[in-house]
Scaffold this motif. Structure first.
Motif, PDB file in Angstrom:
ATOM      1  N   CYS A  90       0.667  -1.172   0.100  1.00 35.75           N
ATOM      2  CA  CYS A  90       0.051  -0.205  -0.019  1.00 35.75           C
ATOM      3  C   CYS A  90       0.992   1.393   0.089  1.00 35.75           C
ATOM      4  O   CYS A  90       2.002   1.155   0.260  1.00 35.75           O
ATOM      5  CB  CYS A  90      -0.974  -0.015   1.261  1.00 35.75           C
ATOM      6  N   GLY A  91       0.122   2.403  -0.249  1.00 37.56           N
ATOM      7  CA  GLY A  91       0.774   3.798   0.096  1.00 37.56           C
ATOM      8  C   GLY A  91       0.340   4.312   1.167  1.00 37.56           C
ATOM      9  O   GLY A  91      -0.650   3.831   1.668  1.00 37.56           O
ATOM     10  N   LEU A 155      -3.144   3.996  -8.979  1.00 36.02           N
ATOM     11  CA  LEU A 155      -1.921   4.174  -8.175  1.00 36.02           C
ATOM     12  C   LEU A 155      -1.525   5.584  -7.752  1.00 36.02           C
ATOM     13  O   LEU A 155      -0.872   5.827  -6.590  1.00 36.02           O
ATOM     14  CB  LEU A 155      -0.637   3.507  -8.986  1.00 36.02           C
ATOM     15  N   LYS A 173      -3.329   3.017   1.450  1.00 44.26           N
ATOM     16  CA  LYS A 173      -4.012   3.194  -0.126  1.00 44.26           C
ATOM     17  C   LYS A 173      -3.577   2.188  -0.687  1.00 44.26           C
ATOM     18  O   LYS A 173      -2.537   1.947  -1.174  1.00 44.26           O
ATOM     19  CB  LYS A 173      -3.473   4.849  -0.300  1.00 44.26           C
ATOM     20  N   GLU A 174      -4.763   1.443  -1.332  1.00 46.41           N
ATOM     21  CA  GLU A 174      -4.229   0.281  -2.126  1.00 46.41           C
ATOM     22  C   GLU A 174      -5.536   0.060  -3.261  1.00 46.41           C
ATOM     23  O   GLU A 174      -6.141   0.990  -3.496  1.00 46.41           O
ATOM     24  CB  GLU A 174      -4.068  -0.998  -1.464  1.00 46.41           C
ATOM     25  N   MET A 175      -5.540  -1.043  -3.945  1.00 44.48           N
ATOM     26  CA  MET A 175      -6.466  -1.041  -4.939  1.00 44.48           C
ATOM     27  C   MET A 175      -7.152  -2.199  -5.208  1.00 44.48           C
ATOM     28  O   MET A 175      -7.908  -2.736  -5.928  1.00 44.48           O
ATOM     29  CB  MET A 175      -5.486  -1.085  -6.367  1.00 44.48           C
ATOM     30  N   THR A 198       4.745   0.335   0.366  1.00 44.23           N
ATOM     31  CA  THR A 198       5.956   0.641  -0.300  1.00 44.23           C
ATOM     32  C   THR A 198       6.088   1.921  -0.668  1.00 44.23           C
ATOM     33  O   THR A 198       7.199   2.470  -1.284  1.00 44.23           O
ATOM     34  CB  THR A 198       5.385  -0.213  -1.770  1.00 44.23           C
ATOM     35  N   ASP A 199       5.426   2.816  -0.515  1.00 45.04           N
ATOM     36  CA  ASP A 199       5.658   4.063  -1.019  1.00 45.04           C
ATOM     37  C   ASP A 199       4.793   5.389  -0.148  1.00 45.04           C
ATOM     38  O   ASP A 199       3.782   5.118   0.588  1.00 45.04           O
ATOM     39  CB  ASP A 199       5.162   4.385  -2.534  1.00 45.04           C
TER      40      ASP A 199
HETATM   41  N1  ADE Z   1       0.057  -0.245  -3.637  1.00 43.15           N
HETATM   42  C1  ADE Z   1       1.213   0.165  -3.336  1.00 43.15           C
HETATM   43  N2  ADE Z   1       1.227   1.462  -3.298  1.00 43.15           N
HETATM   44  C2  ADE Z   1       0.019   2.114  -3.764  1.00 43.15           C
HETATM   45  C3  ADE Z   1      -0.535   3.199  -3.766  1.00 43.15           C
HETATM   46  N3  ADE Z   1       0.212   4.602  -3.413  1.00 43.15           N
HETATM   47  N4  ADE Z   1      -1.638   3.417  -4.409  1.00 43.15           N
HETATM   48  C4  ADE Z   1      -2.336   2.330  -4.596  1.00 43.15           C
HETATM   49  N5  ADE Z   1      -1.951   1.201  -4.367  1.00 43.15           N
HETATM   50  C5  ADE Z   1      -0.902   0.983  -4.159  1.00 43.15           C
END
Ligand code: ADE
Length: 241
Positions: A90-91, A155, A173-175, A198-199
């Motif tokens: 996720c972010g 993303l 935040k993810e998908m 991850t970010d």
């Molecule tokens: N998965 C990892 N980082 C993400 C982001 N910033 N937004 C959506 N999905 C993600």
């Protein structure tokens, strides 16, 4: 025996889990679908893990809510789990205290980009809020923070998305999670979402750059925490017998 199905979007996120659990690939029943399943046993738990698979037209991992919905429906039909775990990356917001590699348990899951201002019911349907009662218990026992898992199909982040995401105290935040939660709810199957960062969406570096640079490390940390979770679940399953 407790049956647990893990839903993981990308093969890169799933790889460390498949490796450490020594799962073997099993056939999915519908060959039209791209999702791939792996199965094995861990400390008395019957584990299956399903990834969305590679999109045949674009040759990329199938991310987002549409593949997540199909995968979850098919996985529930094939494996009839007692519990679903959505493990992924996720972010998160640096200015809410998040850092790369943090791992969160989703105490609530909602959409951030499904805006339907057509009155109260459509608005609430669009937001699609799912509480996870189980999550609070497991977050405490694993020493993980609880976050609001916010799902959308982008993303990157538009200013409107950002304003909605900022409504929540701690954001993952993810998908996929809200789509998975919708199917889980229909089939009355409990769901735990566990996400590693991850970010940082409010960093000067782009999300895409950070995501690619940190995907392997975040997936490793995800795997370590998924194992801790499985250990606790295994203990609970044994003490319930
Ligand atoms: N998965 C990892 N980082 C993400 C982001 N910033 N937004 C959506 N999905 C993600």
């Amino acid at each position: 025996m407790q049956r647990i199905t893990m839903i993981v979007a990308m093969k890169q996120e799933a790889a460390p889990i498949i490796k450490h659990l020594n799962l073997s690939e099993v056939k999915m029943q519908d060959p039209v679908l791209t999702c791939q399943a792996f199965q094995g046993n861990y400390k008395g738990l019957d584990i299956s893990l399903v990834v969305n698979g590679t999109d045949r037209e674009y040759n990329v991992e199938s991310v987002g809510t549409q593949p997540a919905t199909i995968t979850t429906l098919e996985a529930i039909r094939q494996f009839t789990p007692d519990l679903l775990i959505n493990a992924g990356t996720c972010g998160a917001f640096k200015d809410k205290g998040s850092a790369i590699g943090d791992v969160y348990m989703g105490e609530r899951i909602r959409y951030f980009d499904r805006r339907i201002p057509l009155g109260e019911n459509y608005f609430a349907y669009g937001d699609g809020s799912y509480e996870s009662v189980l999550a609070q218990n497991y977050a405490t026992r694993l020493g993980l923070k609880g976050a609001v898992v916010c799902t959308g199909n982008s993303l990157d982040m538009s200013p409107t998305d950002e304003a909605i995401l900022r409504e929540e105290p701690l954001v993952a935040k993810e998908m996929e999670a809200a789509a998975i939660a919708a199917v889980a709810k229909m089939y009355k199957t409990p769901l735990l979402a566990i996400k590693s960062v991850t970010d940082l969406v409010d960093d000067e570096c782009t999300t895409a750059e950070q995501f690619l640079a940190n995907l392997a490390r975040a997936s490793e940390l995800l795997q370590q925490n998924v194992f801790k979770l499985l250990d606790v679940l295994s203990k609970d399953a044994k003490s319930a017998v």
